[in-house]
Design an enzyme around this catalytic site. Structure first.
Site, short mmCIF file in Angstrom:
data_model
loop_
_atom_site.label_atom_id
_atom_site.label_comp_id
_atom_site.label_asym_id
_atom_site.label_seq_id
_atom_site.Cartn_x
_atom_site.Cartn_y
_atom_site.Cartn_z
N LYS A 1 -0.19 -12.68 -6.99
CA LYS A 1 -1.27 -13.44 -7.87
C LYS A 1 -2.32 -13.96 -7.01
O LYS A 1 -2.39 -14.10 -5.69
CB LYS A 1 -0.27 -14.48 -8.30
N ARG B 1 8.26 -27.22 -14.31
CA ARG B 1 6.82 -26.78 -14.69
C ARG B 1 6.91 -26.02 -15.81
O ARG B 1 6.44 -26.29 -16.70
CB ARG B 1 6.55 -25.81 -13.29
N TYR C 1 -26.00 -32.57 7.74
CA TYR C 1 -26.26 -33.51 6.60
C TYR C 1 -25.67 -34.78 7.16
O TYR C 1 -24.47 -34.93 7.52
CB TYR C 1 -25.49 -32.89 5.50
N MET D 1 -22.86 -26.09 2.64
CA MET D 1 -22.26 -25.17 1.58
C MET D 1 -22.03 -23.75 2.04
O MET D 1 -20.89 -23.14 2.03
CB MET D 1 -23.25 -24.98 0.29
C1 LIG Z 1 4.10 -17.64 -6.23
C2 LIG Z 1 5.41 -17.40 -6.85
C3 LIG Z 1 6.44 -17.04 -5.92
C4 LIG Z 1 6.44 -16.57 -4.28
O1 LIG Z 1 6.75 -17.57 -3.70
P1 LIG Z 1 6.50 -17.75 -2.01
O2 LIG Z 1 6.74 -19.15 -1.67
O3 LIG Z 1 4.97 -17.38 -1.86
O4 LIG Z 1 7.35 -16.80 -1.62
C5 LIG Z 1 7.94 -16.80 -6.55
N1 LIG Z 1 7.89 -17.01 -7.72
C6 LIG Z 1 7.19 -17.47 -8.51
C7 LIG Z 1 7.52 -17.84 -10.09
C8 LIG Z 1 5.94 -17.96 -8.22
O5 LIG Z 1 4.95 -18.29 -9.12
#
Ligand SMILES: *Cc1c(COP(=O)(O)O)cnc(C)c1O
Length: 819
Positions: free
Chosen positions: A489, A586, A714, A763
Site C-alpha cells: 500500500k 479502526r 525565509y 517548498m
Molecule cells: C499496513 C498493514 C500491515 C503491515 O504492517 P507493518 O507493521 O508495516 O508490517 C498489516 N496489516 C494491515 C491490515 C495493514 O494495514
C-alpha cells in the site's frame, strides 16, 4: 570444442546412483538451481534444492520450460514425468557440491580463492581486470560466493582457462571445508575481517579460523597481519606467504596514502625499496581493495613498475542493474557491469521479472566470451533471446552483426556505438522495456544517456536485492507452510509500486495487499497476476474490483451488503476477506455483529470468504504483550465462530511485521509483512539481519559564504554567528522533507560528514551549514541511507519511519537497482 559435457550416466555414476534408469540420452552442460533462469533447457540439470521453498515444488514448472534432467531427493517423480531423467539422491545440495568438486578436479589450473568480510567481489573483479591480459580467466559471476554460488562458479571452468578467481563467503562455522573442496585453491587472499556481524560464530577468532580453512593447501597466501593478530605466525596457511600492512612491517609496508583529485597516491616499502602506485579511487574501501590487488600482483612476480601501470587503469565495478524511466514512456534497464552470457541471462531474467511493458527490446554489443567460438556464442545468445521472448534486438559490433542470420526476431545491427548514436533519431523506442547491455569498450553509457529521462536533483534509490533479502529474512522466521501477504500500500511504503510488486511476485509471495482500488489496478496493468487484497474498497470502485480481479476486504455490514448487491446474479464464490476488530477499533466486525454477519454470508453463493483477519495494535511493544495476547485470543475465538458458522475454512491471519518475530504463535496460516520488507522493524532486537532498501539523495545547487550578520532563508531564522559556508540543496517540504526538520533539527551527509539544516525548509529547497566541509556545487548530499537512517530522521522530528518513507513525494524519481 570447448563445451563442458557430461553424459547423464556419467553423473549418475559419479553420484553413485545404482538404480538410475536412462529415459533419454542427455548431455549436460548447465547446472540449474532456479527453474526460471534457463539458457539451454535440453542440456540443463535441475537441482531440486530445499531453501525457503522446496525445489521439488518447481519441478513441473521446470519441466514445462523444457528441462528434462533432474536431481531430486523425493521418489515418485519418474512416474509423473516418464520422459525425463531423474537422479534420486539423499541430499540434493551435496550432489551439486560433489559434481562441482569433481569438475574442478579435472582441471590443472592456477586458482585464486578470495574470502574475508568485505571487498571479495571488488578484489575478484579487479584481479580479473589486472590479469586478463596474461591469462584466460574464469571467475565467479557477480558475487556468487555461497554454498550454492561456489559450485555454480567452479562449474564454468573450461579446458582453455589458465586462471580461476573465485570468491567464498560463509555465514557459520563448519561451512568453509565444503567450499575449499570445491574450489581447491592454489593461491589464497584474505581481504579483511570485520568486527561486526559475528552472527553464526562465537567469536571473531572462530570466524577467522573458519575462513582460513579455505587456504589449507595453498602454496601462496596473501594477507594482512592487521587482521590476523590472534593467530600465531606459524599457524597461518600457505607454503609461502605475502603480507601487506598499513600499520606494521610487512612484505608490502604502506608508508602513506595521499589523496589527489579523487585518486590516491600510495607509497610503500617493498624489498627494502620505496615503491609507488596511483589508484584511480579516493575512498577508503577502494584504497584497501587496491592495496590487496597490489600485494597480489607483486606476490605473483610482477615488477613494481608493471603493477603501477596496471593499477592506474582499474575501473569502478558496478554490479547492479539499474532500472530507470526512459524517454517515450520506456523503462530502461542499464547493465554496464559484465558482458558474458551468464550475466546476460540474469539481466534478461530481470527484464522478464519487470514486465512493465509488453514490448521488450535488447540493445546488445559483441560479447568477449572466452572459451567459445563466435558461432557457438551467438547461437546460444539467439536461443536465449528467443526463450526469454525478447521482441526486438539492436546488435552493436562487428561480431554480433556477422551472425545476424542466427537471430529469429526483428533485429537491426550497427557496426559500432558511434553509428548507433548517429542514427538514433531514426530509430523508434516507445512504451517498451529496453535492456542496455554492452561490453565496457562499447561505452554503452552513452546509449543509456540518450534513452533515459534526465533526473534532476533528488532521487530515491531502491535496492531490490535488499528488499528480496529482507523478505528472505522474514520467511526464514516462519513456521513451515505459513503464507506471506506483502503489504504494498501507499506506493509500497513510498518505494515504488509495480517494480516492487514484480519483485515480490518473482520471489513467490502468496498475496499482495493495497489500500485503494486504484493501486490494485495499477499493479494489474503492470502484469501482476498474484491475488491482491484491497483494504478500502469504495463502492464506486466495485466495478473496477471485478474487472481487475481484485479481492475486497469487507469490514462492516454495509460494505458487505453493497458488494453482494453489486455482484451479478450469475456470480459465484467471489473471493472476499473479512476484517475482524480485536482491539484496534479502526475497521472490522466485532462479536455482537456475528449474528447478523453469518446469515448474510450463508444466504449468498456470490461470495466466498477466502480469509478472515485482524490487525495488531502494538505487536512491537513488550509493554503491550498482554494486550497482543488478548487480541490473538479474541481473533481465534471470533474466526473460529465464523468458520463454524460458514461450514468451511479460510486463511487465518493477524501478524504484521513485528509480530513475526515477537509473537511467533500468531503466525497462523499467513503473515502480512509491511515495513519489514523495507528494512525497518522496531520490534526486532537484533536488526543486523535487515538491509537498507531506500537511499534518498540530492545534490548541491549553490554554495554561499555568509557573514555573522547575514540571515539565511525565509523568516530570517538561519544565522551563523561566526560566519561560514552554506549549501543550497534541491529538496524541500514538497518533496517530503518536512518543515519540522528546519533550524538545525535535521542533518544530512555531505562528503561523508554531517551537515545540519540551517534556516527553515522551503517548498523545493533548503540550506545546510557546510562550514569547513570542503563542499562544492554538484556534490552528493545524502538525506537518508544505511548510515543516517530513516529511523534517525524519524527520531529527529518525533515520528515513525512509516511516515518518513511514505511522505517522499511522487515527484522524487525512483531508481531501482538489482544485482
Ligand atoms: C499496513 C498493514 C500491515 C503491515 O504492517 P507493518 O507493521 O508495516 O508490517 C498489516 N496489516 C494491515 C491490515 C495493514 O494495514
Amino acid at each position: 570444442m570447448s563445451e563442458i559435457n557430461y553424459t547423464i550416466q556419467q553423473l549418475a555414476e559419479l553420484l553413485n546412483i545404482k538404480s538410475f534408469e536412462l529415459k533419454y540420452p542427455a548431455l549436460i552442460n548447465s547446472l540449474l538451481i532456479d527453474s526460471r533462469v534457463v539458457i539451454s533447457p535440453e542440456t540443463s540439470l535441475f537441482f531440486a534444492l530445499s531453501a525457503a521453498r522446496d525445489g521439488h515444488e518447481f519441478l513441473a514448472e521446470a519441466y514445462a520450460n523444457g528441462i528434462k534432467n533432474f536431481v531430486v531427493s523425493k521418489a515418485g517423480y519418474q512416474e509423473k514425468f516418464p520422459e525425463a531423467n531423474f537422479l534420486l539422491v539423499d541430499d540434493v545440495h551435496a550432489a551439486l557440491q560433489l559434481i562441482a568438486a569433481n569438475h574442478r578436479n579435472a582441471f590443472d589450473l592456477e586458482v585464486i580463492a578470495i574470502t574475508g568480510s568485505n571487498g571479495k567481489t571488488i578484489v575478484k573483479e579487479w584481479l580479473y581486470q589486472l590479469l586478463s591480459s596474461d591469462f584466460q580467466v574464469v571467475r565467479s559471476p557477480k558475487s556468487f560466493n555461497s554454498q550454492l554460488g561456489v559450485p555454480l562458479s567452479v562449474w564454468q571452468i573450461h579446458q582453455e582457462h589458465t586462471l580461476g578467481i573465485f570468491e567464498a563467503g560463509i555465514s557459520k562455522n563448519g561451512e568453509m571445508q565444503q567450499l575449499a573442496e570445491i574450489i581447491q585453491p592454489t593461491i589464497g587472499i584474505l581481504t579483511n575481517i570485520g568486527e561486526a556481524h559475528a552472527e553464526g560464530f562465537t567469536s571473531p577468532e572462530e570466524k577467522l579460523k573458519e575462513k582460513l580453512k579455505l587456504f589449507k593447501d595453498v602454496k601462496l597466501f596473501i594477507y594482512s597481519p592487521d587482521y590476523t593478530v590472534n593467530i600465531p605466525a606459524d599457524e597461518l596457511p600457505g607454503e609461502q606467504q605475502f603480507s601487506w600492512s598499513t600499520k606494521t612491517e610487512a612484505d608490502l609496508s604502506i608508508l602513506f596514502v595521499e589523496p589527489i583529485n579523487g585518486k590516491s597516491y600510495i607509497k610503500a616499502l617493498y624489498k627494502g625499496e620505496e615503491i609507488e602506485c596511483l589508484l584511480p579511487f579516493g575512498d577508503g574501501a577502494s584504497v584497501e581493495n587496491g592495496i590487496i590487488c597490489w600485494a597480489c600482483l607483486l606476490a605473483l612476480g610482477y615488477t613494481p613498475e608493471q603493477a603501477d601501470i596496471r593499477l592506474e587503469h582499474l575501473t569502478a565495478v558496478n554490479m547492479r542493474l539499474e532500472l530507470k524511466n526512459g524517454i517515450n514512456q520506456c523503462s530502461i534497464i542499464d547493465d554496464s557491469y559484465s558482458a558474458d552470457i551468464s550475466s546476460l541471462a540474469i539481466a534478461l531474467d530481470f527484464l522478464n521479472q519487470q514486465n512493465q511493458h509488453p514490448l521488450k527490446t535488447v540493445i546488445l554489443s559483441d560479447l568477449p566470451e572466452t572459451g567459445k567460438t563466435d558461432v557457438e556464442l551467438y547461437t546460444e545468445i539467439a536461443a536465449l533471446l528467443k526463450q526469454k521472448q525478447v521482441n526486438r534486438l539492436v546488435g552493436i559490433g562487428s561480431h554480433i552483426s556477422a551472425f545476424a542470420s542466427l537471430f529469429d526476431l526483428p533485429a537491426v545491427f550497427y557496426e559500432n556505438t558511434e553509428e548507433f548514436i548517429q542514427k538514433f533519431a531514426e530509430i523508434t523506442f516507445n512504451s517498451e522495456t529496453i535492456l542496455v547491455k554492452g561490453a565496457r569498450r562499447f561505452e554503452f553509457e552513452r546509449i543509456s544517456k540518450l534513452l533515459t529521462q534526465k533526473v534532476h536533483g533528488t532521487v530515491m534509490e531502491i535496492d531490490l536485492n535488499a528488499l528480496a533479502s529482507n523478505l528472505k529474512f522474514y520467511k526464514a522466521k516462519l513456521a513451515p507452510g505459513v503464507k506471506v501477504m506483502a503489504m504494498v500500500k501507499a506506493f509500497s511504503y513510498g518505494s515504488g509500486s509495480f517494480e516492487i510488486a514484480n519483485l515480490l511476485q518473482y520471489h513467490k509471495v502468496d498475496y499482495l495487499a493495497v489500500a485503494y482500488t486504484d493501486e490494485g489496478i495499477a499493479l494489474r496493468k503492470a502484469g501482476i497476476t498474484l491475488p491482491i487484497m484491497v483494504m478500502s474498497p469504495e463502492p464506486f470502485a466495485f466495478e473496477a474490483i471485478l474487472k481487475y480481479k481484485l479481492e475486497p476486504e469487507l469490514y462492516n455490514l454495509d460494505i458487505l451488503k453493497a458488494f453482494v448487491a453489486f455482484l451479478p446474479e450469475t456470480q459465484t464464490a467471489y473471493p472476499v476477506h473479512i476484517k475482524i476488530d480485536t482491539g484496534m477499533h479502526r475497521l472490522g466486525f466485532e462479536e455482537p455483529d456475528l449474528p447478523a454477519l453469518l446469515p448474510l454470508l450463508n444466504q449468498t453463493k456470490k461470495i466466498k470468504v477466502v480469509s478472515a483477519f485482524s490487525h495488531l495494535a502494538a505487536s512491537e511493544d513488550p509493554q503491550h504483550d498482554e494486550f497482543t495476547g488478548y487480541q490473538l485470543e479474541t481473533y481465534l475465538h471470533l474466526s473460529g465462530a465464523l468458520r463454524k458458522g460458514l461450514g468451511y475454512g479460510f486463511i487465518q491471519h493477524i501478524s504484521n511485521t513485528s509480530a513475526i518475530t515477537r509473537h511467533p504463535e500468531a503466525q497462523l496460516d499467513m503473515v502480512r509483512i509491511g515495513i519489514g520488507l523495507y528494512g525497518f522493524d522496531s520490534g526486532l532486537a537484533d536488526k543486523s539481519g535487515l538491509c537498507t532498501v531506500a537511499v534518498l539523495k540530492t545534490t548541491i545547487t549553490q554554495i554561499k559564504t555568509v557573514g555573522p550578520k547575514d540571515t539565511i532563508g525565509y523568516g530570517r531564522w538561519g544565522v551563523l554567528p561566526d560566519g561560514g559556508t552554506t549549501a543550497t540543496i534541491k529538496i524541500g517540504y514538497a518533496d517530503g522533507y518536512r518543515r519540522s526538520f528546519g533550524n538545525g533539527v535535521g542533518k544530512m551527509l555531505v562528503n561523508g560528514k554531517f551537515a545540519p539544516v540551517i534556516g527553515t525548509i522551503a517548498m523545493d529547497m533548503c540550506m545546510l551549514d557546510v562550514t569547513g566541509l570542503d563542499a562544492k556545487i554538484g556534490d552528493e548530499v545524502i538525506i537518508f541511507n544505511n548510515e543516517l537512517t530513516v529511523d534517525d530522521l524519524a527520531k529527529q522530528i518525533n515520528t515513525i519511519p512509516y511516515e518518513i518513507l511514505t511522505n517522499i513525494s511522487q515527484r522524487v524519481k525512483r531508481i531501482y537497482f538489482y544485482e
